[in-house]
Design a protein around this motif. Structure first.
Motif, PDB file in Angstrom:
ATOM      1  N   LEU A  12       0.829  -1.205   0.000  1.00 52.94           N
ATOM      2  CA  LEU A  12       0.000   0.000   0.000  1.00 52.94           C
ATOM      3  C   LEU A  12       0.861   1.252   0.000  1.00 52.94           C
ATOM      4  O   LEU A  12       0.633   2.186  -0.787  1.00 52.94           O
ATOM      5  N   TRP A  13       1.898   1.273   0.848  1.00 53.64           N
ATOM      6  CA  TRP A  13       2.756   2.457   0.932  1.00 53.64           C
ATOM      7  C   TRP A  13       3.703   2.540  -0.254  1.00 53.64           C
ATOM      8  O   TRP A  13       4.056   3.650  -0.693  1.00 53.64           O
ATOM      9  N   CYS A  14       4.106   1.407  -0.825  1.00 48.33           N
ATOM     10  CA  CYS A  14       4.883   1.441  -2.078  1.00 48.33           C
ATOM     11  C   CYS A  14       4.112   2.200  -3.153  1.00 48.33           C
ATOM     12  O   CYS A  14       4.675   3.049  -3.861  1.00 48.33           O
ATOM     13  N   ARG A  15       2.840   1.912  -3.274  1.00 46.23           N
ATOM     14  CA  ARG A  15       2.025   2.538  -4.315  1.00 46.23           C
ATOM     15  C   ARG A  15       1.774   4.005  -4.021  1.00 46.23           C
ATOM     16  O   ARG A  15       1.756   4.836  -4.936  1.00 46.23           O
ATOM     17  N   ILE A  17       3.837   5.987  -2.397  1.00 47.37           N
ATOM     18  CA  ILE A  17       5.099   6.667  -2.672  1.00 47.37           C
ATOM     19  C   ILE A  17       5.288   6.829  -4.174  1.00 47.37           C
ATOM     20  O   ILE A  17       5.725   7.886  -4.653  1.00 47.37           O
ATOM     21  N   TYR A  18       4.935   5.792  -4.937  1.00 45.77           N
ATOM     22  CA  TYR A  18       5.033   5.864  -6.396  1.00 45.77           C
ATOM     23  C   TYR A  18       4.060   6.909  -6.949  1.00 45.77           C
ATOM     24  O   TYR A  18       4.431   7.736  -7.796  1.00 45.77           O
ATOM     25  N   ASP A  19       2.823   6.891  -6.465  1.00 44.66           N
ATOM     26  CA  ASP A  19       1.814   7.831  -6.962  1.00 44.66           C
ATOM     27  C   ASP A  19       2.175   9.281  -6.650  1.00 44.66           C
ATOM     28  O   ASP A  19       1.781  10.190  -7.392  1.00 44.66           O
ATOM     29  N   ARG A  20       2.906   9.523  -5.576  1.00 44.32           N
ATOM     30  CA  ARG A  20       3.331  10.872  -5.213  1.00 44.32           C
ATOM     31  C   ARG A  20       4.579  11.318  -5.966  1.00 44.32           C
ATOM     32  O   ARG A  20       5.057  12.439  -5.778  1.00 44.32           O
ATOM     33  N   GLY A  21       5.110  10.462  -6.829  1.00 43.64           N
ATOM     34  CA  GLY A  21       6.299  10.832  -7.583  1.00 43.64           C
ATOM     35  C   GLY A  21       7.556  10.868  -6.752  1.00 43.64           C
ATOM     36  O   GLY A  21       8.501  11.597  -7.056  1.00 43.64           O
ATOM     37  N   LEU A  22       7.592  10.053  -5.673  1.00 43.73           N
ATOM     38  CA  LEU A  22       8.758  10.011  -4.801  1.00 43.73           C
ATOM     39  C   LEU A  22       9.670   8.838  -5.112  1.00 43.73           C
ATOM     40  O   LEU A  22      10.729   8.684  -4.487  1.00 43.73           O
ATOM     41  N   VAL A  23       9.262   7.994  -6.053  1.00 41.93           N
ATOM     42  CA  VAL A  23      10.106   6.894  -6.528  1.00 41.93           C
ATOM     43  C   VAL A  23       9.722   6.627  -7.975  1.00 41.93           C
ATOM     44  O   VAL A  23       8.579   6.869  -8.376  1.00 41.93           O
ATOM     45  N   PHE A  24      10.678   6.138  -8.757  1.00 46.33           N
ATOM     46  CA  PHE A  24      10.463   5.923 -10.179  1.00 46.33           C
ATOM     47  C   PHE A  24      10.955   4.529 -10.574  1.00 46.33           C
ATOM     48  O   PHE A  24      12.047   4.102 -10.177  1.00 46.33           O
ATOM     49  N   ALA A  25      10.124   3.836 -11.361  1.00 51.84           N
ATOM     50  CA  ALA A  25      10.504   2.540 -11.935  1.00 51.84           C
ATOM     51  C   ALA A  25      11.107   1.623 -10.865  1.00 51.84           C
ATOM     52  O   ALA A  25      10.521   1.415  -9.819  1.00 51.84           O
ATOM     53  N   SER A  26      12.301   1.083 -11.134  1.00 47.06           N
ATOM     54  CA  SER A  26      12.907   0.138 -10.191  1.00 47.06           C
ATOM     55  C   SER A  26      13.840   0.823  -9.192  1.00 47.06           C
ATOM     56  O   SER A  26      14.560   0.152  -8.450  1.00 47.06           O
ATOM     57  N   ASP A  27      13.841   2.170  -9.167  1.00 47.60           N
ATOM     58  CA  ASP A  27      14.673   2.890  -8.199  1.00 47.60           C
ATOM     59  C   ASP A  27      14.264   2.549  -6.774  1.00 47.60           C
ATOM     60  O   ASP A  27      13.120   2.201  -6.495  1.00 47.60           O
ATOM     61  N   GLY A  28      15.203   2.723  -5.864  1.00 45.38           N
ATOM     62  CA  GLY A  28      14.902   2.682  -4.440  1.00 45.38           C
ATOM     63  C   GLY A  28      14.644   1.287  -3.905  1.00 45.38           C
ATOM     64  O   GLY A  28      14.596   0.297  -4.634  1.00 45.38           O
ATOM     65  N   ASN A  47       9.479  -2.408 -10.490  1.00 48.85           N
ATOM     66  CA  ASN A  47       8.819  -1.118 -10.353  1.00 48.85           C
ATOM     67  C   ASN A  47       7.982  -1.113  -9.076  1.00 48.85           C
ATOM     68  O   ASN A  47       7.121  -1.979  -8.882  1.00 48.85           O
ATOM     69  N   LYS A  48       8.233  -0.145  -8.193  1.00 50.76           N
ATOM     70  CA  LYS A  48       7.564  -0.110  -6.899  1.00 50.76           C
ATOM     71  C   LYS A  48       6.066   0.169  -7.022  1.00 50.76           C
ATOM     72  O   LYS A  48       5.294  -0.190  -6.130  1.00 50.76           O
ATOM     73  N   GLY A  49       5.645   0.788  -8.125  1.00 44.81           N
ATOM     74  CA  GLY A  49       4.229   1.090  -8.289  1.00 44.81           C
ATOM     75  C   GLY A  49       3.397  -0.093  -8.717  1.00 44.81           C
ATOM     76  O   GLY A  49       2.165  -0.035  -8.656  1.00 44.81           O
ATOM     77  N   PHE A  50       4.038  -1.188  -9.144  1.00 41.52           N
ATOM     78  CA  PHE A  50       3.301  -2.329  -9.678  1.00 41.52           C
ATOM     79  C   PHE A  50       3.605  -3.630  -8.952  1.00 41.52           C
ATOM     80  O   PHE A  50       3.199  -4.700  -9.393  1.00 41.52           O
ATOM     81  N   LEU A  51       4.306  -3.523  -7.833  1.00 44.22           N
ATOM     82  CA  LEU A  51       4.617  -4.718  -7.058  1.00 44.22           C
ATOM     83  C   LEU A  51       3.350  -5.366  -6.506  1.00 44.22           C
ATOM     84  O   LEU A  51       2.378  -4.686  -6.184  1.00 44.22           O
ATOM     85  N   GLN A  52       3.394  -6.681  -6.371  1.00 42.97           N
ATOM     86  CA  GLN A  52       2.330  -7.436  -5.732  1.00 42.97           C
ATOM     87  C   GLN A  52       2.827  -7.959  -4.385  1.00 42.97           C
ATOM     88  O   GLN A  52       4.025  -8.177  -4.204  1.00 42.97           O
ATOM     89  N   PRO A  53       1.935  -8.174  -3.430  1.00 40.44           N
ATOM     90  CA  PRO A  53       2.371  -8.601  -2.094  1.00 40.44           C
ATOM     91  C   PRO A  53       3.255  -9.841  -2.107  1.00 40.44           C
ATOM     92  O   PRO A  53       4.228  -9.919  -1.340  1.00 40.44           O
ATOM     93  N   GLU A  54       2.951 -10.789  -2.971  1.00 41.86           N
ATOM     94  CA  GLU A  54       3.718 -12.034  -2.988  1.00 41.86           C
ATOM     95  C   GLU A  54       5.138 -11.857  -3.526  1.00 41.86           C
ATOM     96  O   GLU A  54       5.979 -12.757  -3.368  1.00 41.86           O
ATOM     97  N   GLU A  55       5.420 -10.706  -4.140  1.00 37.53           N
ATOM     98  CA  GLU A  55       6.767 -10.461  -4.658  1.00 37.53           C
ATOM     99  C   GLU A  55       7.731  -9.956  -3.589  1.00 37.53           C
ATOM    100  O   GLU A  55       8.950  -9.987  -3.783  1.00 37.53           O
ATOM    101  N   LEU A  56       7.200  -9.459  -2.469  1.00 34.33           N
ATOM    102  CA  LEU A  56       8.078  -8.993  -1.400  1.00 34.33           C
ATOM    103  C   LEU A  56       8.824 -10.170  -0.793  1.00 34.33           C
ATOM    104  O   LEU A  56       8.309 -11.288  -0.730  1.00 34.33           O
ATOM    105  N   LEU A  57      10.024  -9.925  -0.336  1.00 38.21           N
ATOM    106  CA  LEU A  57      10.892 -11.000   0.141  1.00 38.21           C
ATOM    107  C   LEU A  57      11.111 -10.907   1.638  1.00 38.21           C
ATOM    108  O   LEU A  57      11.307  -9.815   2.190  1.00 38.21           O
TER     109      LEU A  57
END
Length: 212
Positions: A12-15, A17-28, A47-57
């Motif tokens: 939720l917070w990844c998205r 942050i992405y929507d606010r323009g505070l991270v771009f593509a695979s940065d961060g 890309n932090k804006g399109f991550l799914q929960p199951e992708e987190l490690l």
């Protein structure tokens, strides 16, 4: 070992942050401390804006991913913060445009331009440069871990940590806003700075708020 609630919250917070323009593509890279001492972190090259929960490690403190995948190469930087700062529950590293511009110029964020800086941030030092993904990233942040919760990484970006995802997000958002306002203020000829006495009053107010 699913940690479903923590995964949903971090995504939720990844998205946001992405929507606010505070991270771009695979940065961060973003992480949170788990109740058992392991660390939930974003994967490498996604890309932090399109991550799914199951992708987190889920990664152990020694850097071993428990469920496959490749964690961010900057995991050691996150681990150093968690090991040194017991109150840190979340670490956010991003490349917001104005904060990164200040980092690249080697300019510390002015603490005496706006009330937001002393009230919400305190000092924001600029580190030395280190190649991302190397252990030098740990070396350059270590001198500051006991004195601040926000850094500018030289020629790289911003690094913040705090007790919750919302608190860390607010710290990142305020840092970027202060850098943006400072840029425009300097373009107008500079600020009528807050006096040292007024700064002390603001710092005292911040400390009082943190104790309550």
């Amino acid at each position: 070992m699913s940690y479903e609630e923590q995964r949903r919250e971090l995504i939720l917070w990844c998205r946001r942050i992405y929507d606010r323009g505070l991270v771009f593509a695979s940065d961060g890279n973003f992480s949170m401390r788990l109740p058992d001492g392991n660390i939930l972190i974003t994967p490498s090259k996604r890309n932090k804006g399109f991550l799914q929960p199951e992708e987190l490690l889920v990664v152990t403190p020694d850097g071993r991913a428990l469920e496959g995948g490749t964690p961010s190469s900057e995991f050691p930087m996150h681990r150093a913060i968690y090991e040194t700062c017991p109150k840190a529950q979340v670490v956010l590293h991003s490349h917001p445009p104005f904060s990164t511009a200040y980092a690249s110029a080697g300019r510390p964020v002015p603490e005496n331009y706006f009330v937001e800086a002393p009230l919400f941030l305190g000092q924001v030092p600029v580190t030395e440069f280190a190649v991302p993904g190397t252990l030098d990233m740990v070396r350059i942040i270590e001198p500051y871990l006991n004195s601040t919760s926000n850094l500018l990484l030289k020629n790289h970006g911003a690094l913040v940590w705090d007790k919750s995802l919302e608190a860390a997000y607010n710290r990142l958002e305020v840092l970027e806003a202060v850098c943006r306002m400072a840029y425009y203020t300097d373009a107008l000829g500079g600020a009528d700075a807050i006096t040292p006495e007024q700064l002390e009053q603001l710092r005292a107010a911040k400390q009082k708020k943190e104790r309550t």
